[in-house]
Design an enzyme around this catalytic site. Structure first.
Site, short mmCIF file in Angstrom:
data_model
loop_
_atom_site.label_atom_id
_atom_site.label_comp_id
_atom_site.label_asym_id
_atom_site.label_seq_id
_atom_site.Cartn_x
_atom_site.Cartn_y
_atom_site.Cartn_z
N ARG A 21 5.34 -3.41 -6.24
CA ARG A 21 6.39 -4.17 -6.93
C ARG A 21 7.50 -4.57 -5.97
NH1 ARG A 21 2.28 -3.44 -9.83
NH2 ARG A 21 2.47 -3.45 -12.10
N SER A 22 7.38 -4.19 -4.71
CA SER A 22 8.43 -4.50 -3.73
C SER A 22 8.70 -6.00 -3.57
CB SER A 22 8.09 -3.88 -2.37
OG SER A 22 8.17 -2.47 -2.45
N THR A 67 3.42 1.19 3.06
CA THR A 67 2.94 2.02 1.96
C THR A 67 1.60 2.60 2.35
OG1 THR A 67 2.58 2.09 -0.43
CG2 THR A 67 1.88 0.08 0.72
N LYS A 71 2.06 5.10 6.42
CA LYS A 71 3.37 5.70 6.69
C LYS A 71 3.37 6.66 7.87
CE LYS A 71 5.38 5.34 2.06
NZ LYS A 71 6.11 6.08 1.01
N ALA A 135 1.43 17.59 -0.38
CA ALA A 135 1.94 17.86 0.97
C ALA A 135 1.83 16.64 1.86
CB ALA A 135 1.18 19.04 1.60
N GLY A 136 1.90 15.45 1.26
CA GLY A 136 1.84 14.22 2.03
C GLY A 136 3.21 13.68 2.32
#
Length: 271
Positions: A21-22, A67, A71, A135-136
């Protein structure tokens, strides 16, 4: 800062990226603040990330967001990484400097904190233990913390890396970890459209606890629906999306934008 001499460009790189949605968010701000430019989705496969990032200056981009799954990989590609992004271990924003060099930043932590403050202004982080599932990169941004992940090796590694009051627990301990918690955070993609719901019973979670999900499509995941039904306050991932975008927009275009009711309603209509 004025930009009358050029068409402003920024975008989001991901694989896939059509769900983001960016573009709607940043293009809304470009129009609102009278800036001529565009924010575009950029479908980039992992093996092409380095070439895509390195092409930003030549193409006239001020920068981009990153995204899934880019990252963490971007850390080794950009020329410099700000201290917070280095500590988090992930980059969600790249800024093109005047000399064409690339700086990696991470605004997820800012976005997450602002989203909780906006949705639950009375909540305090020192009310009790916080349980983080995952844990990402998302977990790195929102991290006594009880960290639960399906792969215990990864949660233990993250706990060692970040230090502080973080206890890494096994997946089998996830239900017990909720005992006495003041907050539960889902930092995985479980519950996102196309993914299974998070496999976590809430029986042992205090009703006073705040339940937060970084997923924003759908706006109410199965986890949030179950929490709301039993009386817990909830915060979805939309606020994090909206607020993390603000410092990125400022870095690229020199304007710190606002999250208005009109903007929120527009984005909500698409989720």
């Amino acid at each position: 800062m004025t930009h009358a001499d050029r068409f402003l460009l920024a975008g989001v790189m991901g694989d896939p990226v059509t769900h983001s949605r960016s573009p709607k968010l940043h293009n809304y701000w470009l129009a609102k603040y009278g800036l001529t430019g565009a924010y575009v989705p950029l479908a980039v496969m992992p093996e092409h990330l380095r070439a895509a990032l390195r092409a930003l200056p030549a193409l006239g981009f001020s920068g981009c967001n990153l995204t899934i799954p880019h990252k963490e990989a971007a850390l080794e590609i950009v020329d410099q990484v700000d201290p917070l992004a280095r500590r988090i271990g992930a980059v969600n924003c790249v800024v093109v400097a005047a000399d064409g060099s690339l700086e990696g930043r991470n605004h997820d932590a800012f976005g997450y904190i602002e989203s909780v403050r906006e949705a639950q202004p009375a909540w305090r982080a020192d009310l009790g233990p916080i349980v983080v599932v995952g844990a990402g990169g998302g977990a790195r941004a929102v991290l006594e913390i009880r960290l639960v992940n399906r792969t215990s090796k990864r949660s233990k590694a993250l706990a060692r890396e970040l230090g502080g009051p973080i206890i890494a627990l096994s997946w089998e301990e996830r239900a017990a970890a909720l005992e006495g918690a003041a907050m539960l955070v889902n930092a995985t993609n479980q519950g996102m459209v196309g993914e299974p719901a998070l496999d976590l019973a809430l029986d042992r979670l205090p009703v006073s606890a705040l339940v937060s999900d970084i997923v924003y499509i759908p706006r109410e995941t199965a986890l949030l629906a179950a929490a709301r039904k039993r009386g817990n306050r909830t915060v979805n991932g939309l606020g994090m999306l909206l607020h993390q975008a603000r410092p990125a927009f400022h870095a690229w275009f020199g304007v710190m934008p606002e999250v208005t009711p009109e903007l929120r309603a527009m984005i909500e209509a698409t989720t």
